[in-house]
Design a protein around this motif. Structure first.
Motif, short mmCIF file in Angstrom:
data_model
loop_
_atom_site.label_atom_id
_atom_site.label_comp_id
_atom_site.label_asym_id
_atom_site.label_seq_id
_atom_site.Cartn_x
_atom_site.Cartn_y
_atom_site.Cartn_z
N UNK A 185 11.45 48.87 69.40
CA UNK A 185 10.05 49.26 69.58
C UNK A 185 9.35 48.28 70.49
N UNK A 186 8.75 48.79 71.56
CA UNK A 186 8.09 47.91 72.52
C UNK A 186 6.58 48.03 72.37
N UNK A 187 5.90 46.91 72.59
CA UNK A 187 4.44 47.02 72.58
C UNK A 187 3.92 46.89 74.00
N UNK A 188 3.25 47.92 74.45
CA UNK A 188 2.64 47.90 75.78
C UNK A 188 3.64 47.90 76.91
N UNK A 189 3.17 47.43 78.06
CA UNK A 189 4.02 47.42 79.24
C UNK A 189 4.89 46.18 79.26
N UNK A 190 6.19 46.40 79.40
CA UNK A 190 7.09 45.25 79.51
C UNK A 190 7.56 45.17 80.95
N UNK A 191 7.51 43.98 81.52
CA UNK A 191 7.95 43.79 82.90
C UNK A 191 9.44 43.45 82.91
N UNK A 192 10.26 44.52 82.94
CA UNK A 192 11.71 44.29 82.91
C UNK A 192 12.21 43.64 84.19
N UNK A 193 11.50 43.91 85.29
CA UNK A 193 11.89 43.31 86.57
C UNK A 193 11.87 41.79 86.49
N UNK A 194 10.84 41.26 85.83
CA UNK A 194 10.71 39.80 85.72
C UNK A 194 11.86 39.23 84.90
N UNK A 195 12.22 39.93 83.83
CA UNK A 195 13.31 39.44 82.99
C UNK A 195 14.62 39.49 83.77
N UNK A 196 14.79 40.57 84.52
CA UNK A 196 16.01 40.71 85.32
C UNK A 196 16.10 39.59 86.36
N UNK A 197 14.97 39.23 86.97
CA UNK A 197 14.99 38.17 87.97
C UNK A 197 15.36 36.83 87.36
N UNK A 198 14.95 36.63 86.13
CA UNK A 198 15.20 35.34 85.47
C UNK A 198 16.62 35.21 84.92
N UNK A 199 17.40 36.28 85.03
CA UNK A 199 18.71 36.27 84.38
C UNK A 199 19.85 36.47 85.37
N UNK A 200 19.70 35.95 86.58
CA UNK A 200 20.77 36.08 87.57
C UNK A 200 22.07 35.54 86.99
N UNK A 201 23.14 36.32 87.14
CA UNK A 201 24.43 35.86 86.66
C UNK A 201 24.75 36.27 85.24
N UNK A 202 23.77 36.89 84.54
CA UNK A 202 24.03 37.29 83.16
C UNK A 202 24.86 38.57 83.15
N UNK A 203 25.73 38.70 82.15
CA UNK A 203 26.54 39.91 82.02
C UNK A 203 25.79 40.93 81.18
N UNK A 204 26.29 42.15 81.16
CA UNK A 204 25.68 43.21 80.35
C UNK A 204 25.59 42.81 78.88
N UNK A 205 26.65 42.16 78.39
CA UNK A 205 26.66 41.77 76.99
C UNK A 205 25.55 40.75 76.71
N UNK A 206 25.35 39.83 77.65
CA UNK A 206 24.29 38.84 77.46
C UNK A 206 22.91 39.48 77.51
N UNK A 207 22.76 40.47 78.38
CA UNK A 207 21.47 41.15 78.48
C UNK A 207 21.18 41.93 77.19
N UNK A 208 22.22 42.57 76.65
CA UNK A 208 22.06 43.29 75.39
C UNK A 208 21.63 42.31 74.30
N UNK A 209 22.22 41.13 74.36
CA UNK A 209 21.90 40.09 73.40
C UNK A 209 20.45 39.61 73.54
N UNK A 210 19.98 39.53 74.78
CA UNK A 210 18.59 39.11 75.02
C UNK A 210 17.61 40.09 74.37
N UNK A 211 17.89 41.37 74.52
CA UNK A 211 17.02 42.39 73.90
C UNK A 211 17.01 42.21 72.39
#
Ligand code: ADP
Ligand code: MG
Ligand code: ZN
Length: 480
Positions: free
Chosen positions: A222-248
């Motif tokens: 459940x998300x509240x309001x607008x989430x800037x996924x672009x910003x999170x993606x920029x901060x996670x250069x080199x992360x794998x899909x599994x790590x991104x799933x873990x971040x969520x």
């Protein structure tokens, strides 16, 4: 024919039964996964779409006389979605999914692994069209050594696999998928035409890919309001899909801990750091003296970064200790996705890495163990510049090291004489030394800013890139 081979194994009694029963079967109408679950792997999906089509109607291919590859090998670093893709192929084609991991083949008794392979293929043939998925195939598919004895069991298993792959009729609709992150260690026999002759790279996601993966997984929370996924993606250069799933997931857990019912942007930002550096150690006791030193160290990194034109902008600086052992860190985030590193940028990076220690030396006239990690990274990069990137005058474009496995850590081995190796060491030393001198010069030229920023950081413990730049610019304006 098959029956008789079983007879041979009768004498193994228990071992045989063991081998037979543990061939896991996942016969589900659906694996529950489809291509929609896999984000940012468009090339891989495209390559697999043909296999899905083949499983839907093998006749179409048989009519025209076309043979589809019997096997496809998914190759890429850990956590990029290889297993997920294989499941998605089964889901898309709506066929049974037989999966087994290479490590499960490694048994105590010689012959059991081979029996399992036979079992697996027998069951698969009965259920065709279907998918057989062999995860971590490198555990059985390593290059055969030629020496007898040491790895009899593994070789028997591999030989059996080769035999089975040759034995079955490709038009029946059994497709074999396998995954590995050590493609260079696979036996050549596995890769020849008629076996795993199609190789599908599953690489780490790029910026757009990371954002897509974050969005796929964010659908589950459940998300509240607008989430800037672009910003999170920029901060996670080199992360794998599994790590991104873990971040969520970490972000969702943080929201629960804070007693909220939905996930906010700040949860995501914090969880990026949790995944990179571990949890905050809130109760860590750090003396004021050390705290001050750490603040100067981090500002040293940030200031050297800000004063060089080839450095990525500073995104955040913090001196809150983390469970990974980090006492503070400076996050730099590039505006755009980078694929290449120029010599100038590499040198700037090394200077930034030496900036922490330089600040300690300049302000406290001492040096601490806090720079150990910086030193390691700087040396690694400088060495790669000399031995692999052809960025030194002395060695020009000579390769002096080779990469052993580009997907796992990137260990290297030297391919030069001892004399050359000594010269390499000298070259590396001189690159680092001049970067260190440059950092010292930048910091002593900007001593006032160094003090002001370090005080500011000491007061707040965490400052953003904008705050950092604001202080920097304000000072500059006065100086002009
Ligand atoms: P691999 O087999 O390449 O090591 P997995 O397929 O096991 O990686 O991925 C682990 C988990 O990471 C998946 O279950 C999924 O939740 C997530 N994941 C990895 N890559 C992706 C992707 N491209 N899209 C969506 N989720 C992904
Ligand atoms: Mg896997
Ligand atoms: Zn440092």
């Amino acid at each position: 024919m098959k029956k008789r081979r079983y007879g041979l194994f009768g004498s193994f009694g228990n071992a045989m039964a063991f081998g037979k029963s543990s061939a896991k079967i996942y016969v589900k109408a659906q694996t529950g996964r489809t291509f929609a679950d896999v984000a940012g792997q468009d090339e891989a999906k495209e390559a697999l779409a043909e296999i899905v089509d083949f499983l839907h109607c093998p006749e179409k291919y048989a009519d025209i006389g076309a043979k589809l590859p019997k096997g496809a090998l998914l190759v890429g670093p850990p956590g990029t979605g290889k297993t997920l893709l294989a499941q998605a192929v089964a889901g898309e084609a709506d066929v049974p999914f037989f999966s087994i991991s290479g490590s499960e083949f490694v048994e105590m008794f010689v012959g059991v692994g081979a029996a399992k392979v036979r079992d697996l293929f027998r069951q698969a043939a009965e259920k065709a069209p279907c998918i057989v998925f062999i995860d971590e195939i490198d555990t059985i598919g390593k290059k055969r050594s030629g020496q007898s004895g040491s790895s009899d069991e593994r070789e028997q298993t591999l030989n059996q696999l080769l035999t089975e792959m040759d034995g079955f009729d490709g038009n029946k609709g059994v497709v074999i998928l396998a995954a590995t992150n050590r493609p260079d260690s696979l036996d050549a026999a596995l890769l020849r035409p008629g076996r795993f002759d199609r190789r599908i790279p599953v690489e780490l996601p790029d910026l757009a890919g990371r954002e897509a993966i974050l969005r796929v997984h964010a659908k589950k929370v459940k998300l509240s309001g607008d989430i800037d996924f672009g910003a999170i993606a920029r901060a996670t250069a080199g992360a794998s899909g599994a790590e991104l799933a873990n971040i969520i997931n970490e972000a969702a857990l943080r929201a629960v801990r804070s007693g909220r019912s939905s996930v906010e942007q700040s949860d995501f930002e914090e969880s990026v750091e949790v995944v990179i550096a571990g949890y905050q150690r809130k109760n860590a006791v750090i003396s004021p003296k050390e705290k001050e030193l750490i603040a100067y160290h981090e500002i040293g990194h940030a200031l050297v970064a800000a004063m060089q034109k080839d450095s990525a902008p500073v995104h955040k600086i913090t001196i809150i200790p983390r469970t990974s052992g980090a006492l503070g860190y400076t996050m730099q985030v590039d505006e755009n996705e980078r694929f290449l590193l120029s010599k100038e940028e590499a040198l700037a990076k090394i200077a930034v890495l030496t900036g922490g220690r330089s600040a300690e030396e300049l302000v406290f006239n001492t040096c601490t163990t806090g720079a150990a990690n910086d030193i390691e990274k700087a040396t690694k990069l400088a060495r790669a510049m000399v031995t692999r990137y052809g960025m030194s005058e002395r060695f020009d474009m000579t390769a002096l090291e080779t990469l052993n496995n580009r997907y796992l850590g990137g260990d290297t081995s030297l391919v030069c004489s001892a004399e050359t190796a000594a010269m390499v060491d000298e070259e590396v030393r001189s690159i680092i030394k001049s970067a260190h001198e440059k950092a010292l010069k930048i910091l002593s030229d900007n001593r006032e800013k160094l003090h002001e920023l370090a005080q500011y950081l000491l007061d707040r413990e965490t400052i953003t890139g904008e705050e950092f730049t604001a202080i920097l610019d304000k000072k500059a304006a006065i100086a002009v």
